[in-house]
Design a protein around this motif. Structure first.
Motif, mmCIF file in Angstrom:
data_model
loop_
_atom_site.group_PDB
_atom_site.id
_atom_site.type_symbol
_atom_site.label_atom_id
_atom_site.label_comp_id
_atom_site.label_asym_id
_atom_site.label_seq_id
_atom_site.Cartn_x
_atom_site.Cartn_y
_atom_site.Cartn_z
ATOM 1 N N ARG A 128 -8.698 -9.106 -3.676
ATOM 2 C CA ARG A 128 -8.616 -10.586 -3.965
ATOM 3 C C ARG A 128 -7.070 -11.110 -4.285
ATOM 4 N NH1 ARG A 128 -11.218 -11.139 -8.124
ATOM 5 N NH2 ARG A 128 -9.606 -11.274 -9.583
ATOM 6 N N GLU A 129 -6.581 -10.503 -5.013
ATOM 7 C CA GLU A 129 -5.166 -11.081 -5.459
ATOM 8 C C GLU A 129 -4.191 -10.677 -4.380
ATOM 9 O OE1 GLU A 129 -4.670 -13.243 -7.725
ATOM 10 O OE2 GLU A 129 -6.841 -13.112 -8.292
ATOM 11 N N LEU A 130 -4.153 -9.578 -3.702
ATOM 12 C CA LEU A 130 -3.036 -9.128 -2.996
ATOM 13 C C LEU A 130 -3.268 -8.542 -1.577
ATOM 14 C CD1 LEU A 130 -1.621 -6.873 -5.663
ATOM 15 C CD2 LEU A 130 -0.722 -8.824 -5.043
ATOM 16 N N PRO A 131 -4.203 -9.203 -0.867
ATOM 17 C CA PRO A 131 -4.604 -8.810 0.499
ATOM 18 C C PRO A 131 -3.636 -8.539 1.329
ATOM 19 C CG PRO A 131 -4.820 -11.342 0.279
ATOM 20 C CD PRO A 131 -4.262 -10.874 -1.125
ATOM 21 N N ARG A 132 -2.297 -9.259 1.199
ATOM 22 C CA ARG A 132 -1.147 -8.774 2.033
ATOM 23 C C ARG A 132 -0.663 -7.352 1.939
ATOM 24 N NH1 ARG A 132 4.625 -12.132 2.340
ATOM 25 N NH2 ARG A 132 5.778 -10.811 3.665
ATOM 26 N N PHE A 133 -1.008 -6.834 0.788
ATOM 27 C CA PHE A 133 -0.258 -5.390 0.369
ATOM 28 C C PHE A 133 -1.365 -4.183 0.428
ATOM 29 C CE2 PHE A 133 2.725 -8.203 -1.859
ATOM 30 C CZ PHE A 133 3.688 -8.180 -0.768
ATOM 31 N N PHE A 134 -2.625 -4.729 -0.248
ATOM 32 C CA PHE A 134 -3.699 -4.104 -0.421
ATOM 33 C C PHE A 134 -4.574 -3.674 0.761
ATOM 34 C CE2 PHE A 134 -8.030 -2.756 -2.169
ATOM 35 C CZ PHE A 134 -7.640 -1.654 -2.738
ATOM 36 N N LYS A 135 -4.601 -2.561 1.430
ATOM 37 C CA LYS A 135 -5.143 -2.435 2.553
ATOM 38 C C LYS A 135 -6.398 -1.394 2.919
ATOM 39 C CE LYS A 135 -2.317 -5.147 4.673
ATOM 40 N NZ LYS A 135 -2.742 -6.560 5.196
ATOM 41 N N GLY A 136 -6.875 -0.897 1.652
ATOM 42 C CA GLY A 136 -7.929 -0.096 1.798
ATOM 43 C C GLY A 136 -8.287 0.642 0.484
ATOM 44 N N THR A 137 -9.205 1.874 0.774
ATOM 45 C CA THR A 137 -9.478 2.424 -0.663
ATOM 46 C C THR A 137 -10.376 3.782 0.022
ATOM 47 O OG1 THR A 137 -11.085 2.702 -2.484
ATOM 48 C CG2 THR A 137 -11.907 1.164 -0.725
ATOM 49 N N SER A 138 -9.995 4.640 -0.547
ATOM 50 C CA SER A 138 -10.549 6.097 -0.420
ATOM 51 C C SER A 138 -12.187 6.059 -0.529
ATOM 52 C CB SER A 138 -9.722 7.424 -0.942
ATOM 53 O OG SER A 138 -9.994 7.380 -2.454
ATOM 54 N N ASN A 139 -12.415 5.135 -1.557
ATOM 55 C CA ASN A 139 -13.845 5.299 -2.190
ATOM 56 C C ASN A 139 -14.664 4.580 -1.175
ATOM 57 O OD1 ASN A 139 -16.245 4.565 -3.392
ATOM 58 N ND2 ASN A 139 -15.108 4.278 -5.361
ATOM 59 N N VAL A 140 -15.521 5.533 -0.294
ATOM 60 C CA VAL A 140 -16.338 4.865 0.680
ATOM 61 C C VAL A 140 -17.342 3.960 0.337
ATOM 62 C CG1 VAL A 140 -17.740 5.541 2.696
ATOM 63 C CG2 VAL A 140 -15.853 6.988 1.725
ATOM 64 N N TYR A 141 -17.805 4.268 -0.843
ATOM 65 C CA TYR A 141 -19.112 3.262 -1.367
ATOM 66 C C TYR A 141 -18.321 1.608 -1.475
ATOM 67 C CZ TYR A 141 -21.859 1.236 -5.155
ATOM 68 O OH TYR A 141 -22.686 0.581 -5.879
ATOM 69 N N LEU A 142 -17.078 1.821 -2.124
ATOM 70 C CA LEU A 142 -16.347 0.461 -2.418
ATOM 71 C C LEU A 142 -15.803 -0.016 -1.122
ATOM 72 C CD1 LEU A 142 -14.316 1.127 -5.917
ATOM 73 C CD2 LEU A 142 -16.825 -0.099 -5.368
ATOM 74 N N ALA A 143 -15.420 0.748 -0.166
ATOM 75 C CA ALA A 143 -15.069 0.382 1.128
ATOM 76 C C ALA A 143 -16.228 -0.483 1.849
ATOM 77 C CB ALA A 143 -14.875 1.296 2.153
ATOM 78 N N LYS A 144 -17.347 0.065 1.787
ATOM 79 C CA LYS A 144 -18.562 -0.515 2.367
ATOM 80 C C LYS A 144 -18.812 -1.977 1.634
ATOM 81 C CE LYS A 144 -23.597 0.152 3.315
ATOM 82 N NZ LYS A 144 -23.934 -0.734 2.274
ATOM 83 N N LYS A 145 -18.838 -1.779 0.269
ATOM 84 C CA LYS A 145 -19.313 -2.796 -0.836
ATOM 85 C C LYS A 145 -18.445 -3.974 -0.559
ATOM 86 C CE LYS A 145 -20.681 -4.344 -5.140
ATOM 87 N NZ LYS A 145 -21.039 -3.837 -6.539
ATOM 88 N N PHE A 146 -17.099 -3.895 -0.478
ATOM 89 C CA PHE A 146 -16.117 -4.997 -0.182
ATOM 90 C C PHE A 146 -15.455 -5.215 1.228
ATOM 91 C CE2 PHE A 146 -15.802 -3.980 -4.915
ATOM 92 C CZ PHE A 146 -16.426 -4.955 -5.299
ATOM 93 N N ASN A 147 -15.959 -4.322 2.197
ATOM 94 C CA ASN A 147 -15.539 -4.598 3.583
ATOM 95 C C ASN A 147 -14.260 -4.313 3.777
ATOM 96 O OD1 ASN A 147 -16.074 -5.133 6.344
ATOM 97 N ND2 ASN A 147 -15.380 -7.400 6.307
ATOM 98 N N LEU A 148 -13.633 -3.162 3.030
ATOM 99 C CA LEU A 148 -12.407 -2.632 3.187
ATOM 100 C C LEU A 148 -12.199 -1.415 4.026
ATOM 101 C CD1 LEU A 148 -11.663 -2.836 -0.621
ATOM 102 C CD2 LEU A 148 -10.671 -4.617 1.055
ATOM 103 N N VAL A 149 -10.954 -1.188 4.572
ATOM 104 C CA VAL A 149 -10.940 -0.171 5.246
ATOM 105 C C VAL A 149 -11.063 1.331 4.457
ATOM 106 C CG1 VAL A 149 -9.251 1.336 6.992
ATOM 107 C CG2 VAL A 149 -9.427 -1.326 7.068
ATOM 108 N N PRO A 150 -11.862 2.258 4.810
ATOM 109 C CA PRO A 150 -11.946 3.552 4.217
ATOM 110 C C PRO A 150 -10.676 4.552 4.728
ATOM 111 C CG PRO A 150 -13.416 3.473 5.796
ATOM 112 C CD PRO A 150 -12.955 2.295 5.846
ATOM 113 N N ILE A 151 -9.849 4.845 3.692
ATOM 114 C CA ILE A 151 -8.712 5.497 3.893
ATOM 115 C C ILE A 151 -9.064 7.140 3.598
ATOM 116 C CG2 ILE A 151 -6.333 5.792 3.357
ATOM 117 C CD1 ILE A 151 -6.999 3.200 4.633
ATOM 118 N N GLY A 152 -8.461 7.707 4.541
ATOM 119 C CA GLY A 152 -8.474 9.404 4.246
ATOM 120 C C GLY A 152 -8.459 10.196 5.491
#
Length: 395
Positions: free
Chosen positions: A193-217
């Motif tokens: 929410r606060e840093l969309p310009r810099f924060f580009k994803g998560t290795s946590n697949v569950y949270l990537a799905k929940k928050f529509n983020l890119v899963p990384i790994g």
């Protein structure tokens, strides 16, 4: 008491990518994984044995839901037969044992790799969350939120600096040593929410799905280590591991891990063929500046423009350390930063330094020779000495 594991999807993405590669190319491989705590906890981890046993019982009752498997199918590198396999998969309790040795907790998973490799991340964050449940939760969250707000302000101050050739991008790599699942979720949601310009994803697949983020790994040490036991000369295990990865993913997931037997030994195997096929490299031990300079020099030697490649740093990063690395390299190469413990377990309480690593494969010892003293892994000293000799590694 609320179970620690919320979903079988809540693990690092690279567990799925390695799992698929093993299932397709080495389905009969067997492995042994051992848990280890590298620092001194505030109280003996042996006290957690009964709770860990209970959580593993619960884990082994879980299965992937249809919705979770359908999400994995949306990732273009997940193949349909692997997704079908996951609809049937269930962890087998017989493959993992929990014991105590004085104050120490001993956890060992042994069986077919495609059945036991997935235990690692769950075991680590089960132990972590059970351990930290004994601390003052309110005080920890208060301090954690204060430090999280400070990180946001650090990034906002950094945003005022002169722009470099390549952007700063970081990811959450903090599943395994997080304070708790709920705090992990709050951290990821805040950063997104606060840093969309810099924060580009998560290795946590569950949270990537929940928050529509890119899963990384892509890959971890166990993938490379396993090839030390496969039907290939030990001297050639890295090249065989990289080649199998290329054949499995055909251009996807192109970040290679470099420190299973040290950066110098890796670069001797990472020839023009692999350097062109892989998008970049991941650092996980040794001096990061020295490592990055070696990588850039290697690309130059091969007449490859390093600006077309990416270096990913993931070794004990903090925000200041990541920003300093960015300032050093940003005009010469693309960059990514995986921040783990210092993102998801940064409170007034010292984190556990716990790992669960592959120590044997197909009945043979395997090992990691880290570029950082203390990060190596292996239980057979004779094999470790032989591995050092083969790869001229003297740390």
């Amino acid at each position: 008491m609320k179970p620690v594991v919320r979903s079988l999807l809540e693990t690092d993405l690279y567990k799925f990518t390695m799992w698929q590669a093993f299932l397709h190319m080495h389905p009969g491989a067997t492995g042994e994984y051992e848990f280890k705590c590298r620092n001194t906890p505030a109280y003996p981890l042996a006290e957690l044995k009964d709770d860990v046993e209970r959580e593993l019982d619960l884990l082994c009752e879980m299965m992937f839901t249809e919705d979770e498997v359908n999400y994995l199918r949306t990732l273009r590198f997940i193949k349909s037969d692997f997704a079908d396999y996951l609809t049937l998969f269930r962890f087998q309790r017989k493959f993992i044992q929990v014991e105590t040795d004085g104050p120490h907790l001993r956890i060992r998973a042994c069986g077919p790799i495609v059945h036991v490799m997935g235990f690692e991340i769950f075991v680590l964050y089960i132990v972590n969350e059970l351990y930290f449940r004994r601390f003052d939760q309110a005080a920890a969250l208060e301090e954690g939120r204060k430090r999280l707000a400070q990180k946001v302000e650090e990034f906002r101050a950094f945003d005022l600096e002169p722009k470099r050739l390549n952007p700063f991008e970081f990811f959450d790599f903090g599943v395994r040593r997080r304070f708790s699942g709920e705090w992990h979720e709050e951290v990821v949601e805040t950063m997104a929410r606060e840093l969309p310009r810099f924060f580009k994803g998560t290795s946590n697949v569950y949270l990537a799905k929940k928050f529509n983020l890119v899963p990384i790994g892509t890959m971890a040490h166990e993938y490379m280590q396993a090839f030390q036991s496969f039907d290939v000369r030990l001297r050639d295990f890295q090249k065989k591991a990289l080649e199998d990865w290329v054949q499995e993913y055909r251009g996807d997931l192109g970040t290679a891990l470099t420190d299973v037997v040290g950066m110098d030994a890796f670069l001797r195997d990472f020839d023009l063929y692999f350097a062109k096929l892989f998008d970049g490299l991941r650092h996980d031990s040794g001096d990061p500046i020295e490592w990055g300079e070696k990588a850039i020099a290697h690309y130059a030697k091969l007449r490859i423009d390093a600006r077309t490649k990416r270096l990913v740093f993931s070794d004990a990063l903090t925000v200041p350390k990541a920003l300093n690395l960015y300032r050093h390299f940003a005009d010469r190469v693309q960059l990514g930063f995986g921040i783990g413990t210092k993102l998801t377990n940064d409170t007034q309480y010292e984190p556990l330094n716990i790992v669960m690593k592959l120590t044997r494969c197909n009945g043979q010892p395997v090992a990691k020779l880290s570029d950082s003293p203390g990060k190596g892994m292996g239980t057979d000293e004779t094999f470790i000495a032989y591995l050092r000799q083969v790869f001229d590694q003297h740390i």
